[in-house]
Design a protein around this motif. Structure first.
Motif, PDB file in Angstrom:
ATOM      1  N   GLY A 130      11.992  16.981   0.130  1.00 42.90           N
ATOM      2  CA  GLY A 130      12.047  17.114  -0.908  1.00 42.90           C
ATOM      3  C   GLY A 130      11.258  15.718  -0.992  1.00 42.90           C
ATOM      4  N   LEU A 131       9.016  15.167  -1.221  1.00 42.65           N
ATOM      5  CA  LEU A 131       9.361  14.260  -1.467  1.00 42.65           C
ATOM      6  C   LEU A 131       8.282  14.606  -2.315  1.00 42.65           C
ATOM      7  CD1 LEU A 131       7.583  14.816   2.096  1.00 42.65           C
ATOM      8  CD2 LEU A 131       9.216  12.633   1.636  1.00 42.65           C
ATOM      9  N   MET A 132       8.354  13.018  -2.942  1.00 50.50           N
ATOM     10  CA  MET A 132       8.207  12.497  -4.031  1.00 50.50           C
ATOM     11  C   MET A 132       7.397  12.040  -4.102  1.00 50.50           C
ATOM     12  SD  MET A 132       7.679  13.105  -7.779  1.00 50.50           S
ATOM     13  CE  MET A 132       9.092  13.502  -8.796  1.00 50.50           C
ATOM     14  N   ASP A 157       0.619  -0.812  -0.373  1.00 51.57           N
ATOM     15  CA  ASP A 157      -0.006   0.027   0.126  1.00 51.57           C
ATOM     16  C   ASP A 157       0.425   1.416  -0.295  1.00 51.57           C
ATOM     17  OD1 ASP A 157      -2.004  -1.167   0.112  1.00 51.57           O
ATOM     18  OD2 ASP A 157      -2.120  -2.103   2.020  1.00 51.57           O
ATOM     19  N   LEU A 158       1.893   1.139   0.618  1.00 52.26           N
ATOM     20  CA  LEU A 158       2.758   2.168   0.471  1.00 52.26           C
ATOM     21  C   LEU A 158       4.514   1.819   0.368  1.00 52.26           C
ATOM     22  CD1 LEU A 158       2.463   5.395   2.544  1.00 52.26           C
ATOM     23  CD2 LEU A 158       4.762   4.311   2.238  1.00 52.26           C
ATOM     24  N   ILE A 159       5.599   2.668  -0.598  1.00 53.05           N
ATOM     25  CA  ILE A 159       6.376   2.084  -0.384  1.00 53.05           C
ATOM     26  C   ILE A 159       7.408   3.503  -0.636  1.00 53.05           C
ATOM     27  CG2 ILE A 159       8.674   1.048  -2.122  1.00 53.05           C
ATOM     28  CD1 ILE A 159       5.945  -0.657  -3.830  1.00 53.05           C
ATOM     29  N   PHE A 160       8.263   3.196   1.179  1.00 53.88           N
ATOM     30  CA  PHE A 160       8.554   4.733   0.505  1.00 53.88           C
ATOM     31  C   PHE A 160      10.499   4.486   0.734  1.00 53.88           C
ATOM     32  CE2 PHE A 160      11.623   6.515   4.969  1.00 53.88           C
ATOM     33  CZ  PHE A 160      10.678   8.092   4.112  1.00 53.88           C
ATOM     34  N   ILE A 161      11.288   5.318  -0.199  1.00 57.62           N
ATOM     35  CA  ILE A 161      12.452   5.030  -0.731  1.00 57.62           C
ATOM     36  C   ILE A 161      13.130   5.672  -0.098  1.00 57.62           C
ATOM     37  CG2 ILE A 161      13.476   4.870  -3.156  1.00 57.62           C
ATOM     38  CD1 ILE A 161      11.449   4.771  -4.890  1.00 57.62           C
ATOM     39  N   ASP A 162      14.221   4.992   0.869  1.00 62.76           N
ATOM     40  CA  ASP A 162      14.760   6.217   1.002  1.00 62.76           C
ATOM     41  C   ASP A 162      16.418   5.833   1.258  1.00 62.76           C
ATOM     42  OD1 ASP A 162      16.066   8.392   1.969  1.00 62.76           O
ATOM     43  OD2 ASP A 162      14.916   8.595   4.136  1.00 62.76           O
ATOM     44  N   ALA A 163      16.991   5.075   0.562  1.00 65.72           N
ATOM     45  CA  ALA A 163      17.845   4.742  -0.002  1.00 65.72           C
ATOM     46  C   ALA A 163      19.450   5.185  -0.974  1.00 65.72           C
ATOM     47  CB  ALA A 163      18.050   3.313  -0.574  1.00 65.72           C
ATOM     48  N   ASN A 164      19.575   4.338  -1.080  1.00 64.72           N
ATOM     49  CA  ASN A 164      20.824   5.069  -1.679  1.00 64.72           C
ATOM     50  C   ASN A 164      20.325   5.895  -2.941  1.00 64.72           C
ATOM     51  OD1 ASN A 164      20.924   1.607  -2.971  1.00 64.72           O
ATOM     52  ND2 ASN A 164      22.133   2.514  -4.842  1.00 64.72           N
ATOM     53  N   VAL A 199       6.138   6.749  -1.814  1.00 63.37           N
ATOM     54  CA  VAL A 199       6.834   7.941  -1.609  1.00 63.37           C
ATOM     55  C   VAL A 199       8.885   8.176  -1.690  1.00 63.37           C
ATOM     56  CG1 VAL A 199       7.182   9.461   0.866  1.00 63.37           C
ATOM     57  CG2 VAL A 199       5.008   8.262   0.431  1.00 63.37           C
ATOM     58  N   ALA A 200       8.557   8.785  -2.361  1.00 70.72           N
ATOM     59  CA  ALA A 200      10.937   8.790  -2.676  1.00 70.72           C
ATOM     60  C   ALA A 200      11.122   9.915  -1.748  1.00 70.72           C
ATOM     61  CB  ALA A 200      10.892   8.996  -3.980  1.00 70.72           C
ATOM     62  N   ASP A 201      11.940   9.739  -0.622  1.00 72.26           N
ATOM     63  CA  ASP A 201      12.812  11.049  -0.221  1.00 72.26           C
ATOM     64  C   ASP A 201      13.709  11.289  -0.686  1.00 72.26           C
ATOM     65  OD1 ASP A 201      12.954  12.871   2.245  1.00 72.26           O
ATOM     66  OD2 ASP A 201      13.973  11.301   3.840  1.00 72.26           O
ATOM     67  N   ASN A 202      13.842  12.856  -0.381  1.00 71.91           N
ATOM     68  CA  ASN A 202      15.594  13.182  -0.346  1.00 71.91           C
ATOM     69  C   ASN A 202      15.068  13.759  -2.265  1.00 71.91           C
ATOM     70  OD1 ASN A 202      16.966  11.555   1.116  1.00 71.91           O
ATOM     71  ND2 ASN A 202      17.015  13.429   1.520  1.00 71.91           N
ATOM     72  N   ALA A 203      13.833  14.342  -2.854  1.00 72.53           N
ATOM     73  CA  ALA A 203      14.080  14.637  -4.617  1.00 72.53           C
ATOM     74  C   ALA A 203      14.457  15.936  -4.182  1.00 72.53           C
ATOM     75  CB  ALA A 203      12.174  14.226  -4.397  1.00 72.53           C
ATOM     76  N   LEU A 204      14.535  16.882  -3.348  1.00 73.43           N
ATOM     77  CA  LEU A 204      14.993  18.193  -3.712  1.00 73.43           C
ATOM     78  C   LEU A 204      16.258  18.043  -3.455  1.00 73.43           C
ATOM     79  CD1 LEU A 204      12.280  19.822  -3.046  1.00 73.43           C
ATOM     80  CD2 LEU A 204      13.269  19.715  -5.192  1.00 73.43           C
ATOM     81  N   PHE A 205      16.800  16.503  -2.585  1.00 73.79           N
ATOM     82  CA  PHE A 205      18.716  16.809  -2.018  1.00 73.79           C
ATOM     83  C   PHE A 205      19.117  18.475  -2.286  1.00 73.79           C
ATOM     84  CE2 PHE A 205      23.224  15.154  -2.005  1.00 73.79           C
ATOM     85  CZ  PHE A 205      22.456  14.317  -1.224  1.00 73.79           C
ATOM     86  N   TYR A 206      19.680  18.787  -0.483  1.00 73.50           N
ATOM     87  CA  TYR A 206      19.816  19.755  -0.296  1.00 73.50           C
ATOM     88  C   TYR A 206      19.923  21.432  -1.175  1.00 73.50           C
ATOM     89  CZ  TYR A 206      22.315  16.800   2.597  1.00 73.50           C
ATOM     90  OH  TYR A 206      22.743  15.655   3.522  1.00 73.50           O
ATOM     91  N   GLY A 207      18.674  20.975  -1.830  1.00 71.80           N
ATOM     92  CA  GLY A 207      18.252  22.306  -3.218  1.00 71.80           C
ATOM     93  C   GLY A 207      18.923  22.076  -3.779  1.00 71.80           C
ATOM     94  N   CYS A 208      19.898  20.988  -3.975  1.00 71.85           N
ATOM     95  CA  CYS A 208      20.792  21.047  -5.626  1.00 71.85           C
ATOM     96  C   CYS A 208      20.635  20.576  -6.869  1.00 71.85           C
ATOM     97  CB  CYS A 208      21.949  19.968  -5.175  1.00 71.85           C
ATOM     98  SG  CYS A 208      23.029  20.999  -3.109  1.00 71.85           S
ATOM     99  N   VAL A 209      18.816  19.912  -6.160  1.00 69.61           N
ATOM    100  CA  VAL A 209      18.836  19.083  -7.263  1.00 69.61           C
ATOM    101  C   VAL A 209      18.331  20.025  -9.083  1.00 69.61           C
ATOM    102  CG1 VAL A 209      16.816  17.143  -8.192  1.00 69.61           C
ATOM    103  CG2 VAL A 209      18.091  17.027  -6.446  1.00 69.61           C
TER     104      VAL A 209
END
Length: 273
Positions: A265-267, A172-179, A203-213
């Protein structure tokens, strides 16, 4: 007042330079170079105020969070903030989720936040961690909190874990926060193996990554640190991989996505029906 705002997950630090408030503010993600935004919702009090006006997490979650920061002070950035943890709990509750998958466990805090959201649904959180040391710590935290009936820690590579599931398995929910280099492959494998339920979300974490993406398309390796196009050398590879992921998802007609400019950043992604 001109605003120099430093945005670090749920903490906002603001410095004022004069007495006039301007809505066009300079936003900083963590300690990265500045970017500009027309959105003025990230103010000094936002993080503290949001926490104060959110239901507190159970004591066992607060204990794991605080212990992780104490024992891994240099790696604390690998853990979601308490506010983001509460968001994961809320998402599970709102969706009435029962089967959850996490790629990237660290010390188990986020897995426990997800488990808190499926309590009572006879569900299970499967959390994958490649680092055996972190997986051992996560397993200890899960057992100490009495949540081992809800959380399963698996040691191994995220892609291998995805490929190990039967195609009849749906989450139902897949949280991605790996490499970060693996995000596109994770996403493709999830869809190709039909691991996401019809009502489910990724839900993919770090999608903006410190504002660098967002700087990747115009990245200049020779740009000075004060330049809008500057990306610290140690952050570029991950930023490039995440930009590739964001572009890949946005252009994919199989899914609908929303990139939320909060935390790091959360996608949010769901399959089109």
């Amino acid at each position: 007042m001109s605003l120099n705002t430093f945005f670090s997950r749920s903490r906002i630090i603001l410095r004022s330079q004069n007495s006039h408030f301007k809505l066009s503010q300079q936003l900083f993600f963590h300690s990265s170079p500045k970017r500009y935004s027309s959105d003025a919702f990230l103010l000094k009090e936002s993080g503290t105020y949001a926490i104060a006006h959110s239901t507190p997490q159970p004591p066992y979650l607060q204990t794991v969070y605080e212990r992780t920061h104490k024992e891994y002070p240099a790696d604390g950035h690998m853990m979601v903030s308490q506010l983001q943890g509460s968001l994961l709990t809320m998402l599970c509750k709102v969706m009435n989720a029962s089967k959850v998958l996490e790629l990237g466990c660290f010390t188990g805090y986020s897995a426990l936040c997800l488990a808190e959201g499926i309590k009572g649904n006879k569900g299970r959180v499967i959390s994958c961690e490649k680092d055996e040391g972190f997986a051992k710590v996560a397993l200890q935290n899960v057992k100490e909190t009495g949540m081992d009936d809800l959380v399963e820690i698996r040691i191994g590579d995220g892609l291998n874990t995805l490929q190990s599931f039967e195609k009849s398995t749906h989450f139902d929910l897949i949280f991605i926060d790996a490499n970060k280099s693996g995000y596109v492959n994770y996403y493709e494998t999830i869809l190709e193996r039909d691991l996401l339920s019809n009502r489910g979300i990724i839900v993919a974490d770090n999608a903006l990554f410190y504002g660098c993406v967002q700087k990747v398309p115009n990245y200049d390796p020779n740009a000075p640190e004060t330049s809008e196009n500057h990306i610290p050398k140690g952050l570029y590879d991950n930023a490039k991989n995440l930009h590739r992921f964001n572009e890949h998802v946005t252009k994919d007609p199989r899914t609908t996505n929303l990139l939320v400019p909060g935390f790091d950043g959360l996608m949010l992604i769901r399959k089109d029906s």
